[in-house]
Design a protein around this motif. Structure first.
Motif, mmCIF file in Angstrom:
data_model
loop_
_atom_site.group_PDB
_atom_site.id
_atom_site.type_symbol
_atom_site.label_atom_id
_atom_site.label_comp_id
_atom_site.label_asym_id
_atom_site.label_seq_id
_atom_site.Cartn_x
_atom_site.Cartn_y
_atom_site.Cartn_z
ATOM 1 N N ASN A 51 0.838 -1.202 0.000
ATOM 2 C CA ASN A 51 0.000 0.000 0.000
ATOM 3 C C ASN A 51 0.875 1.255 0.000
ATOM 4 O O ASN A 51 0.927 1.975 -0.984
ATOM 5 N N GLU A 52 1.561 1.498 1.146
ATOM 6 C CA GLU A 52 2.382 2.706 1.278
ATOM 7 C C GLU A 52 3.854 2.474 0.931
ATOM 8 O O GLU A 52 4.631 3.433 0.871
ATOM 9 N N LEU A 53 4.253 1.240 0.753
ATOM 10 C CA LEU A 53 5.594 0.880 0.303
ATOM 11 C C LEU A 53 5.466 -0.226 -0.732
ATOM 12 O O LEU A 53 4.599 -1.096 -0.600
ATOM 13 N N SER A 54 6.341 -0.215 -1.725
ATOM 14 C CA SER A 54 6.336 -1.282 -2.737
ATOM 15 C C SER A 54 7.593 -1.136 -3.581
ATOM 16 O O SER A 54 8.403 -0.226 -3.358
ATOM 17 N N LYS B 22 -13.226 10.500 12.018
ATOM 18 C CA LYS B 22 -13.046 11.310 10.823
ATOM 19 C C LYS B 22 -12.787 10.407 9.619
ATOM 20 O O LYS B 22 -12.204 9.332 9.753
ATOM 21 N N SER B 23 -13.198 10.859 8.436
ATOM 22 C CA SER B 23 -12.902 10.131 7.204
ATOM 23 C C SER B 23 -11.524 10.559 6.708
ATOM 24 O O SER B 23 -11.319 11.734 6.363
ATOM 25 N N VAL B 24 -10.593 9.634 6.724
ATOM 26 C CA VAL B 24 -9.200 9.955 6.429
ATOM 27 C C VAL B 24 -8.590 8.878 5.542
ATOM 28 O O VAL B 24 -9.082 7.735 5.475
ATOM 29 N N CYS B 25 -7.515 9.245 4.874
ATOM 30 C CA CYS B 25 -6.812 8.261 4.048
ATOM 31 C C CYS B 25 -5.363 8.671 3.887
ATOM 32 O O CYS B 25 -4.981 9.812 4.141
ATOM 33 N N MET B 26 -4.543 7.705 3.502
ATOM 34 C CA MET B 26 -3.214 7.985 2.979
ATOM 35 C C MET B 26 -3.290 7.795 1.469
ATOM 36 O O MET B 26 -4.018 6.912 0.990
ATOM 37 N N VAL C 72 3.599 9.963 -0.451
ATOM 38 C CA VAL C 72 2.442 9.536 0.327
ATOM 39 C C VAL C 72 2.096 10.636 1.327
ATOM 40 O O VAL C 72 2.948 11.073 2.116
ATOM 41 N N VAL C 73 0.842 11.095 1.291
ATOM 42 C CA VAL C 73 0.365 12.141 2.197
ATOM 43 C C VAL C 73 -0.883 11.653 2.918
ATOM 44 O O VAL C 73 -1.496 10.647 2.538
ATOM 45 N N GLY C 74 -1.272 12.386 3.947
ATOM 46 C CA GLY C 74 -2.549 12.146 4.593
ATOM 47 C C GLY C 74 -3.589 13.095 4.034
ATOM 48 O O GLY C 74 -3.277 14.229 3.664
#
Length: 365
Positions: free
Chosen positions: A241-244, A321-325, A283-285
């Protein structure tokens, strides 16, 4: 091909767990509910079966030099009993895996790798061992693993399991001899943002510990569902997801784990260049207005065009809260930047925020 089973498979079935395939194993996703289990870890104590994780043991005269060659951290900077988080990288800076490295002795290291990457990682380690006097052992079949996490974890591990853990601080470990004479590795580590411990032992010992924890009523069984919501809220990455292989530590905002002041490691030149020149994606929030829930793979939009992709998203159980990376293009990294997430056929407004949506509570002293 049939999925593997951990040493606790029958225990999960007995507790009525919802089982699903994960990383080649049949794993518990939840027992009661993800919300209940998540809340238990944030407020009291939960236990996870993470016996699917891979373990490698590196020994030999060149063990330290070899681990420093394949790993972004500097194992010469720590003493036996300490642990480092970091990555193994390809030469172009892409991520082979993120992992924990336990320094057991000057010539012995215990590596904990992601379950889905175990075979790939071991092959990569062996492919890059030429010229080093080391033995690389796949120790995964020898170990089961429990993660006991939450603000009550210290008292539960000490009182229920009888393991002396108070002197351990964050990212330290020790070896204990169990009643049956077998070796147990106990570390103050975890993947939830809470205080906690990870326990590595043979299958029968893990089963005995699990039974004691569940029977005590002080430790809620938790599945991989809340393991993901917990790690996500505190900004911890998930490989894939955040690393690959296409997302470097610099892109993931994890370059602090790449020690450019040590002599060398595979991918060092690429990381140094990315830090110096900047990266095209990062990658940000993102925090959304309202209650629409962003999910992995959803498009991130700005000025009517797609500028990124959600890597992980939820309505945060702890903050509501609705949040994502999300992995977004270069002009959109700055905190406060307005962005939108496309959810089905609508776009929902949001803003770039820090990736840590909830504060960590580790015991560091």
């Amino acid at each position: 091909m049939e999925n593997k089973r951990t040493c606790l498979y029958d225990k999960h079935l007995a507790l009525g767990a919802l089982m699903q395939p994960f990383a080649g194993y049949d794993m518990p996703i939840q027992y009661s509910s993800i919300i209940d289990e998540h809340t238990a870890v944030r407020t009291a104590c939960g236990v996870f079966d993470v016996s699917h994780m891979g373990e490698a043991v590196i020994t030999g005269k060149d063990a330290a030099r070899y681990v420093n060659h394949i790993f972004t951290g500097d194992v010469d900077a720590i003493v036996p009993g300490q642990i480092l988080y970091g990555m193994m990288l390809y030469h172009d800076g892409g991520t082979v895996d993120d992992l924990l490295v336990y320094k057991m002795a000057e010539d012995k290291f215990f590596l904990v790798i992601n379950a889905a990457n175990t075979d790939k990682d071991l092959a990569w380690m062996r492919d890059n061992a030429d010229g080093f006097d080391v033995v690389i052992e796949d120790a995964s079949p020898r170990y089961g693993q429990l993660a006991v996490q939450g603000p009550d974890a210290e008292s539960v591990v000490g009182e229920v399991l009888g393991l002396d853990c108070k002197e351990l601080v964050f990212y330290t470990s020790k070896v204990i001899t169990a009643a049956d004479g077998s070796e147990v590795i106990l570390s103050r580590t975890g993947y939830t943002g809470e205080d906690g411990f990870e326990i590595y032992a043979g299958g029968e010992q893990i089963r005995a510990y699990w039974d004691k924890l569940i029977a005590s009523g002080r430790c809620k069984p938790c599945g991989l569902g809340c393991r993901d919501t917990l790690r996500f809220e505190v900004g911890l990455p998930l490989y894939g997801n955040e690393l690959s292989k296409d997302i470097s530590p610099v892109m993931a905002g994890l370059s602090m784990f790449c020690k450019l002041d040590k002599a060398e490691f595979i991918g060092k030149d690429a990381v140094a260049a990315q830090k110096a020149d900047g990266v095209s994606r990062k990658v940000v929030g993102i925090e959304l207005e309202g209650h629409a829930v962003p999910r992995h793979g959803y498009a991130v939009v700005a000025d009517g065009k797609t500028v990124g992709t959600v890597t992980t998203g939820y309505q945060s159980i702890s903050t509501h809260k609705s949040v994502c990376m999300a992995l977004v293009d270069a002009p959109y990294f700055k905190l406060g930047t307005p962005l939108e997430v496309q959810i089905r056929k609508k776009t929902f407004p949001g803003v770039v925020v820090k990736k840590r949506f909830y504060d960590k509570h580790y015991k560091k002293n």
